[in-house]
Design a protein around this motif. Structure first.
Motif, PDB file in Angstrom:
ATOM      1  N   ARG A 203       0.864  -1.183   0.000  1.00 27.70           N
ATOM      2  CA  ARG A 203       0.000   0.000   0.000  1.00 27.70           C
ATOM      3  C   ARG A 203       0.898   1.230   0.000  1.00 27.70           C
ATOM      4  N   ASN A 214      -2.831   3.848   4.525  1.00 26.91           N
ATOM      5  CA  ASN A 214      -4.179   3.265   4.676  1.00 26.91           C
ATOM      6  C   ASN A 214      -5.046   3.533   3.438  1.00 26.91           C
ATOM      7  N   ASP A 249       0.614  -5.959   9.209  1.00 17.50           N
ATOM      8  CA  ASP A 249       1.198  -4.823   8.501  1.00 17.50           C
ATOM      9  C   ASP A 249       2.672  -4.688   8.838  1.00 17.50           C
ATOM     10  N   GLU A 261       1.538  -3.459  12.925  1.00 20.20           N
ATOM     11  CA  GLU A 261       0.166  -3.681  13.395  1.00 20.20           C
ATOM     12  C   GLU A 261      -0.369  -5.063  13.043  1.00 20.20           C
TER      13      GLU A 261
HETATM   14 MG    MG Z   1      -2.916   0.099  10.005  1.00 19.82          MG
END
Ligand code: MG
Ligand code: ADP
Length: 304
Positions: A203, A214, A249, A261
């Protein structure tokens, strides 16, 4: 099999893909609104009631518990565990993953790499806390933040001091974290099901001014090849937190991959569209395999 998907909304991509994948494999799936479940915790036979009657028997439950309803959602999952229903993620693991500090502490104890992270209560220690995290720029994160809201990048010590002071003063639980500059607004989401990474996407934040990747902040997802180190890290982290389905993540730093995360209800839309993988199908297959090996052991997943 009779499968229940605990979700607030049936029109969400993730929810309808799970229904679709279950149906394709010859199962029946219902969407149950988590917040409309109510339970009698005192009866000898634990039950859940839903829309005026007792919830029917399900073989398996897929909890999709949004951040804002973790407390109630975990209670519903716990009740299902007590009823002997196989829950894809159990209530304890869901609660652990919801709290960033708690999950990072558990991961660090097992030697999983992560950015230097500090946590404090007293405003007196702020200068030392900033030093500990490697000085500025650094990140300040709400422990229960999500979708990039509650992650603040501070570039000067003065700003860091006053922002930390303000949050502590407001009694918001925060942690201070080393900013991995070389990740350049990108992270890698590994989608783990069972003990496999079934899909991975990179991402990238939408602009050079934005450091948060995000998708809810406009980040762009593309399919990515992960390294063996990243794969092992994602699977181990999932196991340490006690989840079976997780979005892990990772930021790529000069000293290797670092975990930022663990998500217990990772979204399917971004990752399926970016990679073309049938993630929903993998979750249903995981249930089939688990039910096979769990046969004759009702309630074996319930941990109370
Ligand atoms: Mg996150
Ligand atoms: N330590 C870090 N260094 C660099 N970028 C980070 C770091 N931590 C988070 N980010 C970026 O900010 C985004 C949001 O942070 P995250 O901790 O995942 O919060 P949220 O739970 O709100 O998604 C991440 O997806 C990543 O792009």
């Amino acid at each position: 099999m009779e499968i229940a998907i605990l979700s607030r909304r049936r029109d969400l991509y993730s929810t309808h893909r799970l229904v679709e994948a279950a149906t394709q494999r010859g199962h029946h799936a219902d969407v149950i609104d988590t917040l409309r479940c109510y339970m009698n915790i005192t009866s000898a036979r634990p039950t859940i009631h839903y829309k005026g009657s007792e919830l029917k028997h399900y073989d398996a439950v897929i909890p999709r518990i949004g951040a804002s309803i973790t407390f109630y959602g975990a209670a519903v999952v716990r009740q299902l565990e007590m009823m002997g229903v196989f829950c894809v993620n159990d209530s304890i693991a869901i609660t652990r993953a919801r709290d960033k500090l708690r999950s990072l502490q558990l991961l660090s104890k097992k030697g999983i790499g992560m950015p230097i992270t500090g946590f404090a209560h007293s405003p007196d220690v702020i200068p030392d806390l900033i030093k500990m995290a490697g000085g500025v720029p650094l990140l300040i994160k709400f422990l229960e933040g999500t979708q990039g809201v509650g992650v603040v990048l501070v570039e000067s010590s003065k700003a860091a001091r006053s922002v930390i002071e303000a949050f502590l003063g407001l009694k918001v639980n925060i942690m201070v974290q080393e900013y991995i500059k070389e990740s350049a607004g990108a992270d890698v989401r590994c989608f783990v099901v069972g003990n496999k990474v079934v899909a991975a996407m990179k991402r990238q934040a939408k602009s050079p001014e934005e450091f948060r990747s995000n998708l809810h902040r406009g980040g762009v997802a593309t399919s990515v090849e992960i390294t063996e180190e990243e794969r092992t890290m994602a699977i181990r982290a999932t196991q340490i937190i006690g989840l079976s389905v997780a979005g892990i993540d990772i930021v790529r730093s000069n000293r290797g991959p670092l975990i930022i995360e663990v998500n217990a209800s990772p979204g399917l839309e971004g990752i399926e569209k970016a990679t073309g993988a049938d993630v929903a199908g993998s979750i249903i297959s995981f249930i089939e395999e688990s039910m096979k090996s769990d046969e004759g052991r009702p309630g074996s997943k319930g941990k109370g």
